[in-house]
Design a protein around this motif. Structure first.
Motif, PDB file in Angstrom:
ATOM      1  N   ILE A   1       0.853  -1.186   0.000  1.00 42.22           N
ATOM      2  CA  ILE A   1       0.000   0.000   0.000  1.00 42.22           C
ATOM      3  C   ILE A   1       0.887   1.234   0.000  1.00 42.22           C
ATOM      4  CG2 ILE A   1      -1.897   1.193   1.133  1.00 42.22           C
ATOM      5  CD1 ILE A   1      -2.691  -1.446   2.419  1.00 42.22           C
ATOM      6  N   GLY A   2       0.721   2.070  -0.998  1.00 48.09           N
ATOM      7  CA  GLY A   2       1.552   3.253  -1.145  1.00 48.09           C
ATOM      8  C   GLY A   2       0.844   4.515  -0.702  1.00 48.09           C
ATOM      9  N   ALA A   3       1.642   5.496  -0.319  1.00 47.54           N
ATOM     10  CA  ALA A   3       1.140   6.852  -0.039  1.00 47.54           C
ATOM     11  C   ALA A   3       2.279   7.776  -0.430  1.00 47.54           C
ATOM     12  CB  ALA A   3       0.757   7.019   1.418  1.00 47.54           C
ATOM     13  N   MET A   4       2.280   8.221  -1.674  1.00 53.00           N
ATOM     14  CA  MET A   4       3.444   8.952  -2.177  1.00 53.00           C
ATOM     15  C   MET A   4       3.020  10.039  -3.148  1.00 53.00           C
ATOM     16  SD  MET A   4       5.052   6.003  -4.677  1.00 53.00           S
ATOM     17  CE  MET A   4       4.343   4.544  -3.949  1.00 53.00           C
ATOM     18  N   GLY A   5       3.927  11.018  -3.314  1.00 51.07           N
ATOM     19  CA  GLY A   5       3.669  12.090  -4.263  1.00 51.07           C
ATOM     20  C   GLY A   5       2.378  12.817  -3.955  1.00 51.07           C
ATOM     21  N   TYR A   6       1.532  12.956  -4.979  1.00 50.05           N
ATOM     22  CA  TYR A   6       0.258  13.649  -4.848  1.00 50.05           C
ATOM     23  C   TYR A   6      -0.697  12.901  -3.931  1.00 50.05           C
ATOM     24  CZ  TYR A   6      -3.832  16.322  -6.471  1.00 50.05           C
ATOM     25  OH  TYR A   6      -4.945  17.122  -6.561  1.00 50.05           O
ATOM     26  N   ASN A   7      -0.419  11.629  -3.659  1.00 50.75           N
ATOM     27  CA  ASN A   7      -1.306  10.819  -2.817  1.00 50.75           C
ATOM     28  C   ASN A   7      -0.813  10.678  -1.380  1.00 50.75           C
ATOM     29  OD1 ASN A   7      -2.913  10.512  -5.019  1.00 50.75           O
ATOM     30  ND2 ASN A   7      -2.314   8.402  -5.462  1.00 50.75           N
ATOM     31  N   ALA A   8       0.324  11.254  -1.059  1.00 49.66           N
ATOM     32  CA  ALA A   8       0.808  11.226   0.333  1.00 49.66           C
ATOM     33  C   ALA A   8       0.116  12.342   1.098  1.00 49.66           C
ATOM     34  CB  ALA A   8       2.325  11.374   0.386  1.00 49.66           C
ATOM     35  N   MET A   9      -1.202  12.220   1.212  1.00 50.35           N
ATOM     36  CA  MET A   9      -2.028  13.216   1.871  1.00 50.35           C
ATOM     37  C   MET A   9      -2.849  12.539   2.956  1.00 50.35           C
ATOM     38  SD  MET A   9      -3.426  15.653  -1.181  1.00 50.35           S
ATOM     39  CE  MET A   9      -2.322  16.432  -2.350  1.00 50.35           C
ATOM     40  N   LYS A  10      -3.099  13.274   4.016  1.00 51.22           N
ATOM     41  CA  LYS A  10      -3.795  12.696   5.163  1.00 51.22           C
ATOM     42  C   LYS A  10      -5.130  12.081   4.765  1.00 51.22           C
ATOM     43  CE  LYS A  10      -3.780  15.176   8.908  1.00 51.22           C
ATOM     44  NZ  LYS A  10      -4.159  16.245   9.865  1.00 51.22           N
ATOM     45  N   HIS A  11      -5.936  12.823   4.018  1.00 51.22           N
ATOM     46  CA  HIS A  11      -7.283  12.328   3.731  1.00 51.22           C
ATOM     47  C   HIS A  11      -7.245  11.094   2.838  1.00 51.22           C
ATOM     48  CE1 HIS A  11      -6.654  14.814   0.117  1.00 51.22           C
ATOM     49  NE2 HIS A  11      -7.637  14.138  -0.447  1.00 51.22           N
ATOM     50  N   LYS A  12      -6.241  10.987   1.964  1.00 48.00           N
ATOM     51  CA  LYS A  12      -6.161   9.819   1.089  1.00 48.00           C
ATOM     52  C   LYS A  12      -5.717   8.582   1.865  1.00 48.00           C
ATOM     53  CE  LYS A  12      -5.446  12.584  -3.051  1.00 48.00           C
ATOM     54  NZ  LYS A  12      -4.604  12.893  -4.236  1.00 48.00           N
ATOM     55  N   VAL A  13      -4.852   8.764   2.834  1.00 48.60           N
ATOM     56  CA  VAL A  13      -4.477   7.655   3.712  1.00 48.60           C
ATOM     57  C   VAL A  13      -5.694   7.193   4.506  1.00 48.60           C
ATOM     58  CG1 VAL A  13      -3.091   7.011   5.726  1.00 48.60           C
ATOM     59  CG2 VAL A  13      -2.061   8.353   3.881  1.00 48.60           C
ATOM     60  N   LEU A  14      -6.455   8.131   5.050  1.00 48.15           N
ATOM     61  CA  LEU A  14      -7.613   7.783   5.871  1.00 48.15           C
ATOM     62  C   LEU A  14      -8.686   7.091   5.036  1.00 48.15           C
ATOM     63  CD1 LEU A  14      -7.953  11.002   8.076  1.00 48.15           C
ATOM     64  CD2 LEU A  14      -6.620   8.917   8.517  1.00 48.15           C
ATOM     65  N   LEU A  15      -8.932   7.570   3.821  1.00 47.64           N
ATOM     66  CA  LEU A  15      -9.911   6.927   2.931  1.00 47.64           C
ATOM     67  C   LEU A  15      -9.503   5.499   2.614  1.00 47.64           C
ATOM     68  CD1 LEU A  15     -10.605   9.837   0.409  1.00 47.64           C
ATOM     69  CD2 LEU A  15     -12.264   8.835   1.987  1.00 47.64           C
ATOM     70  N   THR A  16      -8.229   5.296   2.364  1.00 49.17           N
ATOM     71  CA  THR A  16      -7.742   3.957   2.027  1.00 49.17           C
ATOM     72  C   THR A  16      -7.920   3.008   3.200  1.00 49.17           C
ATOM     73  OG1 THR A  16      -6.139   4.901   0.486  1.00 49.17           O
ATOM     74  CG2 THR A  16      -5.726   2.655   1.241  1.00 49.17           C
ATOM     75  N   LEU A  17      -7.562   3.451   4.385  1.00 52.21           N
ATOM     76  CA  LEU A  17      -7.710   2.607   5.566  1.00 52.21           C
ATOM     77  C   LEU A  17      -9.183   2.280   5.843  1.00 52.21           C
ATOM     78  CD1 LEU A  17      -5.081   4.367   7.850  1.00 52.21           C
ATOM     79  CD2 LEU A  17      -4.927   2.015   6.981  1.00 52.21           C
ATOM     80  N   ALA A  18     -10.046   3.269   5.723  1.00 53.75           N
ATOM     81  CA  ALA A  18     -11.477   3.029   5.964  1.00 53.75           C
ATOM     82  C   ALA A  18     -12.045   2.054   4.940  1.00 53.75           C
ATOM     83  CB  ALA A  18     -12.237   4.353   5.929  1.00 53.75           C
ATOM     84  N   ALA A  19     -11.634   2.195   3.685  1.00 51.10           N
ATOM     85  CA  ALA A  19     -12.112   1.283   2.641  1.00 51.10           C
ATOM     86  C   ALA A  19     -11.598  -0.129   2.881  1.00 51.10           C
ATOM     87  CB  ALA A  19     -11.657   1.793   1.272  1.00 51.10           C
ATOM     88  N   LEU A  20     -10.333  -0.260   3.259  1.00 51.30           N
ATOM     89  CA  LEU A  20      -9.781  -1.589   3.516  1.00 51.30           C
ATOM     90  C   LEU A  20     -10.506  -2.254   4.688  1.00 51.30           C
ATOM     91  CD1 LEU A  20      -7.671  -3.755   2.909  1.00 51.30           C
ATOM     92  CD2 LEU A  20      -6.087  -2.538   4.425  1.00 51.30           C
ATOM     93  N   GLU A  21     -10.786  -1.480   5.704  1.00 48.57           N
ATOM     94  CA  GLU A  21     -11.530  -2.021   6.847  1.00 48.57           C
ATOM     95  C   GLU A  21     -12.875  -2.581   6.400  1.00 48.57           C
ATOM     96  OE1 GLU A  21     -13.845   0.269  10.177  1.00 48.57           O
ATOM     97  OE2 GLU A  21     -11.736   0.108  10.829  1.00 48.57           O
ATOM     98  N   ALA A  22     -13.597  -1.825   5.572  1.00 47.68           N
ATOM     99  CA  ALA A  22     -14.910  -2.263   5.107  1.00 47.68           C
ATOM    100  C   ALA A  22     -14.809  -3.520   4.245  1.00 47.68           C
ATOM    101  CB  ALA A  22     -15.586  -1.134   4.323  1.00 47.68           C
ATOM    102  N   CYS A  23     -13.798  -3.567   3.392  1.00 48.14           N
ATOM    103  CA  CYS A  23     -13.646  -4.723   2.487  1.00 48.14           C
ATOM    104  C   CYS A  23     -13.216  -5.970   3.258  1.00 48.14           C
ATOM    105  CB  CYS A  23     -12.646  -4.393   1.385  1.00 48.14           C
ATOM    106  SG  CYS A  23     -13.242  -3.139   0.230  1.00 48.14           S
ATOM    107  N   LEU A  24     -12.373  -5.798   4.249  1.00 46.47           N
ATOM    108  CA  LEU A  24     -12.004  -6.942   5.078  1.00 46.47           C
ATOM    109  C   LEU A  24     -13.210  -7.470   5.863  1.00 46.47           C
ATOM    110  CD1 LEU A  24      -8.521  -5.800   6.456  1.00 46.47           C
ATOM    111  CD2 LEU A  24      -8.968  -7.893   5.157  1.00 46.47           C
ATOM    112  N   ARG A  25     -13.993  -6.568   6.365  1.00 42.37           N
ATOM    113  CA  ARG A  25     -15.194  -6.986   7.103  1.00 42.37           C
ATOM    114  C   ARG A  25     -16.144  -7.744   6.188  1.00 42.37           C
ATOM    115  NH1 ARG A  25     -19.760  -3.157  10.040  1.00 42.37           N
ATOM    116  NH2 ARG A  25     -20.679  -4.807  11.339  1.00 42.37           N
TER     117      ARG A  25
END
Length: 412
Positions: free
Chosen positions: A367-391
């Motif tokens: 899982i990357g967070a780099m360049g234009y995507n190394a932003m707080k909200h994009k990290v949080l969105l990714t984690l929330a989505a992964l949580e939902a998909c794992l569930r």
């Protein structure tokens, strides 16, 4: 003639996906706008001025004063290949610092060159201790030491302080592939004593794949000059004493490319104008942000991603002490279909995370967070989505813990 599918004539309309894998990532909008600028002829004075600007802009990004700092037209691998085929003659010995898939790539390219290859290795998820590299240099007496800085296959970053001194003391040059880290972690070509460093735009620099920044030390430039080949009736450069055999590539001949970027402007190829615009804008954005601030942002993003994953009860892959800031490996939980989760991330949230290579295939996500995507909200969105998909896959995890943990870690 067979009838063509009407879809072939449709306008390209890709999904608006958030690319949170190991690269490529979403290009910065300023870079995309720069690429839409009008084309110029390759010897137009305005165009050659842009080339000179690119050289100046990338010196601080590489951490160098090297005059030979420029672009190779092609993906990041074009820069790697140009460096290796221009530095190494058949039969010369090369020591490869190998701790992942991209160390293996160096050996594959060097095999095609005809080099005698030695390796000093680490398990995937670890880095090679400097003492082991020193011992290997003493044992093998290489002409070149070649290493990856950050290997996205393992998410590890190899320490490089002092490596140039070790190589030079043995009469060797040092090559570093910084594709995965340039613009996101410090690159210190001069301090490291690296003779050639290459990179790419598509990861921390926030551009598209297709241009490979490169910097070349005076020592490497002199070595490349000795291997210059004169094509009768085309090139009339003097051959230096002790000139080696011609390199096996015309397109990747750094001596010829350096002539093209020099004030001589000797024709070699038609410069990829739109990619040069992209590379120029990537550098302007990075320097405008400030390199220290940019590296800090990537460190915050990596720290937050790691904390969020652990708060879900997942196990992060590899050695914490040498983790890249911009890519995090995480074990796929037992009983979970990793590809089903990746597909759900795309289908339900338009977020892409990465699979893995070789011995880690099917075992971890990257899982990357780099360049234009190394932003707080994009990290949080990714984690929330992964949580939902794992569930949704039936994995029991502490709900609602990942995002708060990531927020706290970002500010740490």
């Amino acid at each position: 003639m067979p009838e063509l599918d009407p879809l072939l004539f449709g306008e390209i309309d890709p999904p608006q996906r958030l690319l949170m894998g190991p690269g490529p990532i979403n290009a910065h909008p300023r870079v995309l706008r720069a690429m839409s600028a009008d084309l110029l002829g390759q010897f137009d004075p305005e165009m050659t001025a842009f080339m000179n600007q690119v050289m100046a802009l990338y010196r601080p990004i590489f951490g160098t004063a090297n005059p030979w700092t420029m672009l190779i037209d092609g993906t990041a691998r074009a820069g790697i290949e140009a460096a290796l085929v221009s530095l190494v003659a058949p039969g010369e010995r090369v020591l490869v610092v190998n701790f992942g898939r991209f160390g293996l790539l160096l050996t594959e390219i060097l095999t095609r060159v005809g080099a005698v290859i030695e390796t000093v290795d680490a398990n995937w998820g670890e880095v090679v201790p400097m003492e082991a590299i020193a011992t290997a240099i003493e044992r093998t007496s290489p002409r070149l030491v070649a290493t990856i800085h950050g290997d996205t296959s393992t998410t590890m970053a190899q320490p490089l302080e002092g490596l140039g001194d070790l190589a030079h003391a043995a009469g060797a040059l040092l090559y570093v592939d910084a594709t995965a880290t340039i613009g996101g972690m410090e690159i210190a070509a001069d301090r490291w004593g690296a003779d050639i460093v290459t990179g790419g735009l598509q990861k921390c620099l926030g551009g598209p794949s297709g241009s490979a920044p490169i910097t070349i030390s005076d020592a490497a430039a002199a070595h490349i000059g000795k291997r210059r080949h004169v094509e009768k009736g085309i090139r009339r450069d003097d051959i230096a004493d002790g000139a080696g055999p011609r390199i096996g590539s015309n397109y990747f001949d750094l001596a010829m490319i350096m002539d093209y970027w020099s004030e001589k402007r000797l024709n070699h190829h038609t410069e990829a104008t739109s990619m040069l615009y992209a590379a120029r804008e990537c550098a302007r954005i990075a320097l405008g942000e400030g390199l220290a601030a940019r590296y800090g942002r990537h460190a915050s993003a990596g720290r937050a991603m790691t904390a969020g994953l652990r708060a879900m009860g997942l196990t992060v892959f590899g050695d914490d002490a040498h983790r890249m800031t911009n890519v995090t490996g995480v074990y796929i939980p037992s009983g979970v279909d990793g590809e089903a989760v990746r597909q759900a991330m795309r289908d339900q949230f338009e977020i892409e995370i990465g699979t893995a290579f070789g011995p880690l295939q099917g075992q971890i996500w990257r899982i990357g967070a780099m360049g234009y995507n190394a932003m707080k909200h994009k990290v949080l969105l990714t984690l929330a989505a992964l949580e939902a998909c794992l569930r949704a896959e039936g994995f029991a995890l502490p709900l609602g813990e990942a995002v708060p943990a990531a927020l706290e870690a970002w500010e740490a």
